[in-house]
Design an enzyme around this catalytic site. Structure first.
Site, PDB file in Angstrom:
ATOM      1  N   HIS A 144       9.261 -14.702  20.196  1.00 31.67           N
ATOM      2  CA  HIS A 144       8.028 -14.034  20.602  1.00 31.67           C
ATOM      3  C   HIS A 144       6.892 -15.064  20.542  1.00 31.67           C
ATOM      4  O   HIS A 144       6.045 -15.036  19.652  1.00 31.67           O
ATOM      5  CB  HIS A 144       7.732 -12.839  19.693  1.00 31.67           C
ATOM      6  CG  HIS A 144       6.699 -11.902  20.245  1.00 31.67           C
ATOM      7  ND1 HIS A 144       6.966 -10.577  20.548  1.00 31.67           N
ATOM      8  CD2 HIS A 144       5.405 -12.087  20.547  1.00 31.67           C
ATOM      9  CE1 HIS A 144       5.870 -10.003  21.003  1.00 31.67           C
ATOM     10  NE2 HIS A 144       4.902 -10.902  21.014  1.00 31.67           N
ATOM     11  N   ASN A 189      10.256 -12.899  24.723  1.00 29.97           N
ATOM     12  CA  ASN A 189       9.144 -12.018  25.042  1.00 29.97           C
ATOM     13  C   ASN A 189       8.185 -12.737  25.996  1.00 29.97           C
ATOM     14  O   ASN A 189       7.788 -13.882  25.753  1.00 29.97           O
ATOM     15  CB  ASN A 189       8.391 -11.641  23.768  1.00 29.97           C
ATOM     16  CG  ASN A 189       7.182 -10.762  24.057  1.00 29.97           C
ATOM     17  OD1 ASN A 189       7.316  -9.583  24.326  1.00 29.97           O
ATOM     18  ND2 ASN A 189       5.980 -11.342  24.005  1.00 29.97           N
ATOM     19  N   ASN A 332       6.172  -5.827  29.618  1.00 31.27           N
ATOM     20  CA  ASN A 332       4.887  -5.537  29.002  1.00 31.27           C
ATOM     21  C   ASN A 332       3.895  -5.370  30.141  1.00 31.27           C
ATOM     22  O   ASN A 332       3.767  -6.263  30.991  1.00 31.27           O
ATOM     23  CB  ASN A 332       4.452  -6.675  28.085  1.00 31.27           C
ATOM     24  CG  ASN A 332       5.454  -6.937  26.972  1.00 31.27           C
ATOM     25  OD1 ASN A 332       6.346  -6.121  26.719  1.00 31.27           O
ATOM     26  ND2 ASN A 332       5.314  -8.060  26.303  1.00 31.27           N
ATOM     27  N   TYR A 334      -0.038  -4.334  31.467  1.00 33.93           N
ATOM     28  CA  TYR A 334      -1.447  -4.101  31.152  1.00 33.93           C
ATOM     29  C   TYR A 334      -2.349  -4.036  32.376  1.00 33.93           C
ATOM     30  O   TYR A 334      -3.399  -3.408  32.332  1.00 33.93           O
ATOM     31  CB  TYR A 334      -1.968  -5.214  30.224  1.00 33.93           C
ATOM     32  CG  TYR A 334      -1.345  -5.188  28.853  1.00 33.93           C
ATOM     33  CD1 TYR A 334      -1.774  -4.300  27.876  1.00 33.93           C
ATOM     34  CD2 TYR A 334      -0.286  -6.039  28.534  1.00 33.93           C
ATOM     35  CE1 TYR A 334      -1.194  -4.258  26.623  1.00 33.93           C
ATOM     36  CE2 TYR A 334       0.304  -6.010  27.283  1.00 33.93           C
ATOM     37  CZ  TYR A 334      -0.152  -5.128  26.332  1.00 33.93           C
ATOM     38  OH  TYR A 334       0.442  -5.082  25.095  1.00 33.93           O
ATOM     39  N   TRP A 444       2.178  -0.767  22.084  1.00 31.31           N
ATOM     40  CA  TRP A 444       1.627  -1.946  21.433  1.00 31.31           C
ATOM     41  C   TRP A 444       0.229  -1.582  20.958  1.00 31.31           C
ATOM     42  O   TRP A 444      -0.607  -1.207  21.754  1.00 31.31           O
ATOM     43  CB  TRP A 444       1.547  -3.130  22.395  1.00 31.31           C
ATOM     44  CG  TRP A 444       1.067  -4.359  21.669  1.00 31.31           C
ATOM     45  CD1 TRP A 444      -0.226  -4.819  21.574  1.00 31.31           C
ATOM     46  CD2 TRP A 444       1.873  -5.266  20.913  1.00 31.31           C
ATOM     47  NE1 TRP A 444      -0.267  -5.936  20.812  1.00 31.31           N
ATOM     48  CE2 TRP A 444       1.003  -6.244  20.383  1.00 31.31           C
ATOM     49  CE3 TRP A 444       3.228  -5.339  20.607  1.00 31.31           C
ATOM     50  CZ2 TRP A 444       1.453  -7.285  19.580  1.00 31.31           C
ATOM     51  CZ3 TRP A 444       3.680  -6.367  19.818  1.00 31.31           C
ATOM     52  CH2 TRP A 444       2.795  -7.330  19.315  1.00 31.31           C
TER      53      TRP A 444
END
Length: 513
Positions: A144, A189, A332, A334, A444
């Site tokens: 990560h 990640n 992920n 956003y 998250w």
């Protein structure tokens, strides 16, 4: 000089109603059997104990202690290394079904290779056992954004093919020691953003780039070649780890090995052919760069054409090794963005710093991250998931990070975060009802962690962590109580939560500083 030649306009949401499920009342049981809800953190961002029990520095320790993260660091962070039992109890009270965390390579194998650190091994065994004993499923990430500084010093880290073997051996240790209880492994990640920010712009560790950079005064690196080399080695390392797992462990442990990217929903700014072509070019460079080899065994043709000899190639054996090596893709999410063809970028950004990966997007991201709260665009999350379904044959997918950025010491009544979680959860449900193979949704972050972009200036947590308290006391936010409300079977309605809160939930108030 080859450039992506696109311009990105980030898209804001006007509020509720843009996702078909967002304005409906849905419950936990509306999601399919086996679907998992969780929350996540990562080792450097949450554990602390940076110099305790045999842990050695990672590249993030070096980065933060050079003053590159607003004077903040993860030396103590949330101190989960000492407070993991307390945190697991909070997860139990919330009804959390899974916890996504990462292993610190520097804590488990301090020299990067060779002897295992008994204290590090004990910590991760204790954390995993504590989760399992309370019915919470561990989802583990191996890399990560951090790796032992020793490898950066010895041979340059991911720019060297040596990292492929060292990572594979590290992964083997993790599979062997923890795989009897861990069934979901993610090798990397945000591999695309780790590569771009660490080796193209130098904005994050290991801060390699070519002069000039918009972010740092580059001291080392080559932005026109190293990002492609790093990505190539990461893909080979993932495939090597997956091969080890399948050959030695999967038959008995019955687990899965996947790969994580940060994903954007990219759409054309106009219906003009140039913008449509630019959008596909951007998708190829940001998503296909890793997803195409994992699914098809080769880089996108657009990349081969534009990057030319700077793009490494896979031999036939490597191509077969990488193709199909991911049991799932994880994302992920956003941002949403519209893409406009921008030939003038050749004049605006005259040097070749792998701008096939778009300097324009990086600068736009920088502008977005200076604003506190992110736009809420549930339709874009649904569109992103369905893009990957159509492009790659509907592989199993996980949403590994969804969250809302807010000023860290603002309020425990984080309504914007509740709205974010509710709307994005509705988008995932809509996507599933459209046939997308999404298997899980992770918020998250579980706690207010050390954020990689700005230290402790902002937060994403369901729980506030008082950094001025030596005990790092945790306080639940409205979002934590909303998630509890949902996980225990009530409707996903933040309005109902506010109406019912006084009678349904205990709330420890704290004056945030």
């Amino acid at each position: 000089m080859l450039k992506l030649c696109v311009f990105f306009v980030f898209v804001a949401s006007s509020g509720f109603g843009e996702s078909s499920e967002a304005d409906q009342q849905y419950r936990r049981h509306d999601f399919p059997p086996g679907f998992v809800f969780g929350a996540g953190t990562s080792a450097y961002q949450v554990e602390g104990a940076a110099k305790e029990d045999g842990r050695t520095p990672s590249i993030f320790d070096t980065f933060t202690h050079s003053g590159s993260s607003h004077g903040a660091n993860g030396d103590v962070a949330c101190d989960q290394y000492h407070k993991y039992k307390e945190d697991v109890q909070l997860m139990v009270e919330m009804g959390l079904e899974a916890y996504r965390f990462s292993i610190s390579w520097s804590r488990l194998i301090p020299n990067g290779r060779g002897a295992i650190n008994p204290k590090g091994l004990q910590y991760y065994n204790n954390l995993i056992n504590e989760l399992i004993s309370h019915g919470i499923e561990p989802h583990v990430t191996l890399h990560h954004s951090d790796f032992p500084q020793a490898f950066e010093d010895e041979y340059g880290g991911w720019i060297s093919r040596k990292m492929v073997l060292d990572f594979a051996e590290y992964a083997d240790v993790c599979f062997r020691e923890f795989g009897d209880r861990v069934r979901h492994w993610t090798t990397f990640n945000e591999a695309n953003i780790f590569t771009i920010t660490g080796y193209n712009y130098g904005a994050l560790p290991p801060q390699r780039c070519s002069f000039p950079s918009e972010f740092i005064n580059c001291q080392r690196g080559n932005s026109s070649t190293e990002p492609y080399l790093v990505a190539h080695n990461i893909l080979l390392a993932h495939a090597s780890a997956a091969r080890i797992y399948r050959k030695k462990y999967q038959g008995k442990q019955k687990g899965y090995v996947g790969f994580n990217l940060i994903a954007f929903y990219l759409t054309p700014f106009t219906n003009m052919t140039e913008d449509i072509t630019a959008t596909q070019r951007a998708n190829d460079f940001y998503h296909g760069w890793f997803a195409d080899p994992l699914m098809y065994g080769e880089y996108p043709e657009t990349m081969k054409k534009n990057v030319g000899s700077r793009l490494p190639s896979f031999n036939s054996l490597e191509s077969r090794l990488i193709k199909g090596s991911a049991d799932f893709l994880a994302f992920n999410f956003y941002f949403a963005a519209k893409v406009k063809d921008n030939p003038r970028s050749l004049q605006i950004h005259p040097r070749d710093y792998s701008a096939d990966m778009a300097a324009e997007l990086s600068m736009s991201l920088q502008n977005v991250t200076t604003e506190l709260e992110y736009p809420i665009t549930p339709w874009a999350l649904q569109g992103m998931l369905e893009y990957f379904k159509q492009k790659y044959g509907n592989p199993p997918m996980y949403v590994h990070e969804i969250g809302q950025r807010m000023q860290r010491n603002s309020t425990l009544e984080d309504l914007s975060r509740v709205k974010c979680l509710q709307e994005y959860m509705g988008a995932v449900l809509s996507s599933i009802r459209n046939g997308t193979a999404v298997r899980g949704y992770f918020v998250w972050s579980f706690l207010d962690v050390f954020e990689l972009l700005d230290g402790y200036r902002s937060s994403f947590g369901l729980y506030y962590v008082d950094l001025d308290d030596p005990n790092r006391k945790r306080y639940s936010k409205l979002s934590a109580r909303w998630y509890t409300h949902f996980l225990k079977g009530d409707t996903a309605s933040f309005i109902k939560l506010i109406q019912d809160e006084s009678s349904s939930f205990s709330h420890n108030h704290v004056m945030v500083k």
